[in-house]
Design a protein around this motif. Structure first.
Motif, PDB file in Angstrom:
ATOM      1  N   HIS A 203      -6.941  -4.328  -1.954  1.00 34.12           N
ATOM      2  CA  HIS A 203      -7.892  -4.295  -0.841  1.00 34.12           C
ATOM      3  C   HIS A 203      -8.127  -2.885  -0.329  1.00 34.12           C
ATOM      4  O   HIS A 203      -9.213  -2.550   0.112  1.00 34.12           O
ATOM      5  N   VAL A 204      -7.095  -2.053  -0.354  1.00 29.76           N
ATOM      6  CA  VAL A 204      -7.263  -0.665   0.060  1.00 29.76           C
ATOM      7  C   VAL A 204      -6.224   0.167  -0.686  1.00 29.76           C
ATOM      8  O   VAL A 204      -5.124  -0.310  -0.961  1.00 29.76           O
ATOM      9  N   VAL A 205      -6.623   1.404  -1.035  1.00 32.52           N
ATOM     10  CA  VAL A 205      -5.691   2.322  -1.682  1.00 32.52           C
ATOM     11  C   VAL A 205      -5.238   3.339  -0.651  1.00 32.52           C
ATOM     12  O   VAL A 205      -6.062   3.901   0.071  1.00 32.52           O
ATOM     13  N   LEU A 206      -3.932   3.536  -0.562  1.00 36.47           N
ATOM     14  CA  LEU A 206      -3.405   4.612   0.273  1.00 36.47           C
ATOM     15  C   LEU A 206      -2.815   5.637  -0.679  1.00 36.47           C
ATOM     16  O   LEU A 206      -1.839   5.350  -1.380  1.00 36.47           O
ATOM     17  N   CYS A 207      -3.391   6.823  -0.723  1.00 35.77           N
ATOM     18  CA  CYS A 207      -2.913   7.850  -1.640  1.00 35.77           C
ATOM     19  C   CYS A 207      -2.149   8.890  -0.858  1.00 35.77           C
ATOM     20  O   CYS A 207      -2.719   9.615  -0.040  1.00 35.77           O
ATOM     21  N   ALA A 208      -0.850   8.962  -1.112  1.00 34.13           N
ATOM     22  CA  ALA A 208       0.000   9.959  -0.472  1.00 34.13           C
ATOM     23  C   ALA A 208       0.544  10.911  -1.524  1.00 34.13           C
ATOM     24  O   ALA A 208       1.591  11.524  -1.341  1.00 34.13           O
ATOM     25  N   ALA A 209      -0.172  11.001  -2.638  1.00 35.37           N
ATOM     26  CA  ALA A 209       0.270  11.903  -3.700  1.00 35.37           C
ATOM     27  C   ALA A 209      -0.042  13.334  -3.293  1.00 35.37           C
ATOM     28  O   ALA A 209      -1.060  13.599  -2.658  1.00 35.37           O
ATOM     29  N   ASP A 210       0.845  14.269  -3.644  1.00 33.98           N
ATOM     30  CA  ASP A 210       0.496  15.664  -3.429  1.00 33.98           C
ATOM     31  C   ASP A 210      -0.163  16.178  -4.704  1.00 33.98           C
ATOM     32  O   ASP A 210      -0.088  15.560  -5.756  1.00 33.98           O
ATOM     33  N   GLY A 211      -0.810  17.292  -4.601  1.00 32.85           N
ATOM     34  CA  GLY A 211      -1.509  17.835  -5.765  1.00 32.85           C
ATOM     35  C   GLY A 211      -2.959  17.405  -5.749  1.00 32.85           C
ATOM     36  O   GLY A 211      -3.314  16.326  -5.292  1.00 32.85           O
ATOM     37  N   ILE A 212      -3.794  18.271  -6.261  1.00 36.38           N
ATOM     38  CA  ILE A 212      -5.233  18.045  -6.228  1.00 36.38           C
ATOM     39  C   ILE A 212      -5.643  16.940  -7.194  1.00 36.38           C
ATOM     40  O   ILE A 212      -6.405  16.038  -6.838  1.00 36.38           O
ATOM     41  N   ALA A 213      -5.124  17.009  -8.413  1.00 39.52           N
ATOM     42  CA  ALA A 213      -5.632  16.128  -9.466  1.00 39.52           C
ATOM     43  C   ALA A 213      -5.431  14.650  -9.158  1.00 39.52           C
ATOM     44  O   ALA A 213      -6.386  13.867  -9.244  1.00 39.52           O
ATOM     45  N   PRO A 214      -4.235  14.228  -8.772  1.00 40.87           N
ATOM     46  CA  PRO A 214      -4.077  12.784  -8.503  1.00 40.87           C
ATOM     47  C   PRO A 214      -4.978  12.307  -7.373  1.00 40.87           C
ATOM     48  O   PRO A 214      -5.525  11.205  -7.439  1.00 40.87           O
ATOM     49  N   ARG A 215      -5.162  13.143  -6.366  1.00 41.26           N
ATOM     50  CA  ARG A 215      -6.028  12.732  -5.258  1.00 41.26           C
ATOM     51  C   ARG A 215      -7.475  12.586  -5.724  1.00 41.26           C
ATOM     52  O   ARG A 215      -8.174  11.656  -5.333  1.00 41.26           O
ATOM     53  N   ARG A 216      -7.898  13.505  -6.565  1.00 39.75           N
ATOM     54  CA  ARG A 216      -9.269  13.412  -7.086  1.00 39.75           C
ATOM     55  C   ARG A 216      -9.458  12.176  -7.946  1.00 39.75           C
ATOM     56  O   ARG A 216     -10.484  11.496  -7.875  1.00 39.75           O
ATOM     57  N   VAL A 217      -8.449  11.893  -8.759  1.00 41.01           N
ATOM     58  CA  VAL A 217      -8.572  10.728  -9.645  1.00 41.01           C
ATOM     59  C   VAL A 217      -8.602   9.439  -8.818  1.00 41.01           C
ATOM     60  O   VAL A 217      -9.406   8.540  -9.075  1.00 41.01           O
ATOM     61  N   VAL A 218      -7.759   9.367  -7.798  1.00 42.61           N
ATOM     62  CA  VAL A 218      -7.756   8.169  -6.948  1.00 42.61           C
ATOM     63  C   VAL A 218      -9.113   8.009  -6.282  1.00 42.61           C
ATOM     64  O   VAL A 218      -9.693   6.910  -6.248  1.00 42.61           O
ATOM     65  N   SER A 219      -9.653   9.117  -5.763  1.00 43.17           N
ATOM     66  CA  SER A 219     -10.957   9.054  -5.107  1.00 43.17           C
ATOM     67  C   SER A 219     -12.011   8.512  -6.073  1.00 43.17           C
ATOM     68  O   SER A 219     -12.820   7.652  -5.714  1.00 43.17           O
ATOM     69  N   HIS A 220     -11.966   9.003  -7.294  1.00 46.41           N
ATOM     70  CA  HIS A 220     -12.977   8.592  -8.282  1.00 46.41           C
ATOM     71  C   HIS A 220     -12.818   7.119  -8.683  1.00 46.41           C
ATOM     72  O   HIS A 220     -13.777   6.340  -8.655  1.00 46.41           O
TER      73      HIS A 220
END
Ligand SMILES: [Zn+2]
Lengths: 323, 427
Positions: B265-282
């Protein structure tokens, strides 16, 4: 005036007049009787808001589905001329059976105009903007019980399941007796929403199916509806039977979202006022949301400072900490 | 052995309530804790029936043993007990015995523990006060002294919050938590506390000693996968939340994340680093799912939470970042332009655990509010889509980071997609 009575009164102003509903049903029944007796017709049923009892006053149209016997029309259901042919066939039947001058069953229809999916049958002067029409849609029953309907623009046939929506609405109504009335209230509310273009009534019905709770009081349900729908409206609103795609691709989503958000704020204020025992303030806010047909308390109506949000007096927070 | 408090399981309470006039008790007594627990109950002289406390590894399991008696009494005794306990006093033995209609055991040289059950406390006039049905006593030749009792409640768990909190809606919700580090671990605990029913925990990393200084978990998990450690802990302390531990890297394992998003239902991304955050967003935008991104910036000076919604007039992470950069609010990391997985994954540890936990908990709040707003909970609407929280602010940062006091929180609206964004454009 209490909130329950106010909502009841407002409902009366939104609901279609019972005489209008009776007339619409009577006209529908003439069509059902006439077309249903034809050899190549299997069944005729109503499919629009009248069939779902979510119709809004005034009633301008009635939707009918005419299910034909596929064996009698072996080419129907395939791409090409068959879509146009099915509509012409049905239009011809309406003319013969119900045409205003020589109809064999009744003399009702002044003009039977085949459109994209259905034949629009004018019972009044077609030039009259409030002309009463019956939309009769030819269809074939598919093995999975859904329908196949002609689409002139694509020269093909598409799947549809109008009965799904009828059943869903009926199910909600069983759970919560205010479901259909509230759908009518919401369809009426949309008419005053400042958006680019219009909001299709079916859009509001789908939003209601997705976002209107089937429990609780009407004010609380409305508050929940507006809050949830302000989110839901940002995503495609598609045919609930999942057969034909988006209902209104040109919908002004941002405009409707803003209106839903504003309504959610007002509904929240109204519920808070009611919870505080400030019934008049609550009525005032609901009237701001639904317009002058909503019975606001009389003595405050003339006041120039009718800005409802200011009416809600601030409430001290209790010093009762929880650890 | 002495105890200041006696614990009674719901099972023991039920046995006493349904077993006539009196009976025996066996107890475990932990001297260091001054704590006793009932482990079995009899009706008069009949066989003792076990009714111990759960879980079994309770401190009382290794404690000494003791015995006692329970009596059915009238409500007057419990009323009197409340009065005397306020004065830290007791009843005379005769006074106590006078309230016990059947089975009274006169204490010899050895004192004993007694429980009294007074079913009449719910009837007038006793129902006015807060008089308990079950009370514990220390009974000696000198008198009877009330001691504290704790009876296990009939209902435990989140259902106690209903109807003032939407327990049912949350229990059927699924949150994918990407990142099981310091922020993610705190967020996992908070999500469970809110009552989120299903957590998909995604992190490829193991817990190292160097993580312990700011992680929610303890040294007994060092060397394990972070998701396994978190799942085990939540199972023990928040058993109403079902967890799935997924040792996945969102960048490398994107193909395995996609199908999981279908039940999220919702993703909570608490990963550090640019790449994982970008991938989650996409991935989340393509799946049409709301995403909450949580991190600290500027070596822990600011906490930041960004909610991304897959709507036509709302941009993705890259769009939000570029808008912020264009406005002069942020330097975009050079690695943002590098391909997935080639940037530096971790920055040196500069943020303190408590601050990270605050950010994780606020992120959990935002995720839960996002779920509930969709369910029509008007009181869970947020004041914006992007929040910056000053943790160790320094003067001179550009808006919206121009906060000067620790604890200051600023919400801003979202921005539209940037033209040509490959994530925001319809596929
Ligand atoms: Zn974008």
């Amino acid at each position: 005036m209490g909130l329950v009575k106010a909502f009841d009164d407002y409902q009366d102003s939104v609901n279609a007049d019972i005489e209008q509903v009776r007339l619409a049903r009577a006209r529908r029944d003439v069509f059902k009787k006439a077309l249903g007796a034809e050899d190549d017709v299997e069944e005729v049923f109503g499919s629009g808001s009248l069939a779902r009892s979510t119709q809004l006053a005034p009633i301008h149209d009635v939707d009918l589905v005419v299910v034909f016997d596929a064996d009698a029309h072996p080419t129907w259901g395939t791409a090409g001329d068959a879509a146009q042919e099915a509509l012409s066939h049905l239009g011809g039947k309406v003319h013969v059976l119900l045409g205003a001058t020589h109809g064999t069953v009744d003399q009702l229809v002044r003009l039977a105009d085949p459109r994209n999916h259905a034949v629009k049958c004018f019972l009044d002067d077609p030039e009259d903007p409030d002309a009463f029409t019956v939309d009769a849609m030819p269809a074939l029953r598919q093995p999975d019980n859904t329908l196949l309907i002609p689409e002139v623009t694509s020269r093909d046939w598409v799947s549809a399941d109008p009965e799904y929506l009828i059943n869903e609405v009926a199910k909600r109504q069983v759970k919560w007796p205010y479901f259909r009335p509230m759908v009518r209230v919401l369809k009426n509310w949309r008419l005053g929403v400042p958006v680019e273009g219009k909001i299709k009534s079916l859009v509001m019905e789908i939003l209601a199916l997705d976002c209107l709770p089937t429990a609780g009081s009407r004010p609380e349900a409305l508050r929940a509806f507006f809050s949830a729908a302000a989110v839901r409206v940002n995503e495609p609103i598609t045919d609930p039977a999942d057969l034909c795609g988006e209902i209104q691709p040109d919908l002004d989503r941002v405009g409707l979202r803003d209106a839903l958000n504003e309504a959610s704020e007002l509904a929240t204020q109204a519920c808070a006022a009611a919870a505080n025992g400030a019934t008049d303030d609550a009525l005032q806010v609901w009237a701001q949301l639904f317009g002058t047909d909503f019975p606001a308390p009389a003595k405050k109506q003339t006041s120039p400072s009718v800005a409802a949000p200011a009416l809600i007096t601030s409430r001290p927070v209790k010093d009762a900490p929880q650890g | 052995m002495t105890a200041d408090m006696i614990l009674i399981s719901q099972e023991a309470a039920q046995l006493i309530k349904t077993s006539g006039l009196w009976g025996h008790l066996s107890l475990r007594i932990s001297e260091p804790d001054a704590l006793a627990g009932v482990i079995s109950v009899s009706e008069q002289q009949k066989v003792m029936r076990p009714a111990a406390l759960e879980p079994r590894n309770h401190v009382l399991r290794c404690a000494g043993t003791g015995s006692g008696v329970w009596y059915r009494v009238g409500p007057e005794l419990h009323g009197a007990a409340l009065l005397v306990s306020v004065r830290s006093s007791g009843l005379t033995l005769e006074g106590f015995r006078g309230h016990v209609p059947s089975g009274f055991k006169t204490p010899g040289a050895m004192a004993y523990y007694a429980l009294t059950y007074a079913p009449g406390v719910h009837d007038p006039p006793y129902n006015e006060g807060q008089i308990p049905e079950l009370m514990a006593w220390h009974v000696s030749a000198d008198g009877a002294w009330p001691i504290s009792t704790q009876v296990e409640p009939q209902t435990l768990g989140l259902s106690q919050f209903a109807p003032s909190w939407p327990v049912a809606e949350l229990s059927e919700s699924t949150v994918m938590l990407v990142g099981g580090g310091s922020i993610g671990g705190a967020a996992a605990h908070a999500l469970a506390l809110y009552g989120v029913g299903n957590l998909l925990l995604v992190d490829p990393d193991r817990l190292g000693w160097h993580n312990l200084v700011r992680h929610v978990t303890s040294s007994r998990h060092v060397g394990r996968y972070k998701v396994d450690a978190l799942a085990d802990e939540l199972a023990q302390i928040r058993s109403e939340t079902r967890t799935e531990a997924l040792r996945l890297d969102v960048v490398v394992d994107a193909d395995r994340i996609r199908p999981l998003l279908r039940r999220t239902h919702v993703v909570l991304c608490a990963a550090d680093g640019i790449a994982p955050r970008r991938v989650v967003s996409h991935l989340a935008r393509r799946a049409g799912i709301d995403t909450v991104l949580a991190c600290v910036l500027q070596d822990g000076a600011f906490g930041e939470i960004l909610r991304l919604r897959p709507w036509a007039d709302r941009g993705c992470l890259v769009c939000e970042r570029e808008t912020l950069a264009t406005a002069g609010g942020m330097d975009i990391e050079p690695s943002l332009d590098a391909g997935y997985g080639t940037g530096t994954r971790h920055r040196p540890m500069t943020a303190v655990g408590g601050d990270l936990h605050l950010v994780g908990q606020l992120a959990a709040k935002v995720a839960v509010a996002t779920v509930l707003e969709r369910r029509g909970q008007a009181d869970q609407r947020l004041p914006g889509e992007h929040t910056v929280w000053a943790l160790r602010p320094q003067p001179g940062a550009a808006p919206p980071f121009d906060l000067s006091r620790s604890g200051e929180l600023r919400w801003s609206p979202a921005h539209p997609p940037r033209p040509g964004c490959p994530t925001c454009q319809a596929p």
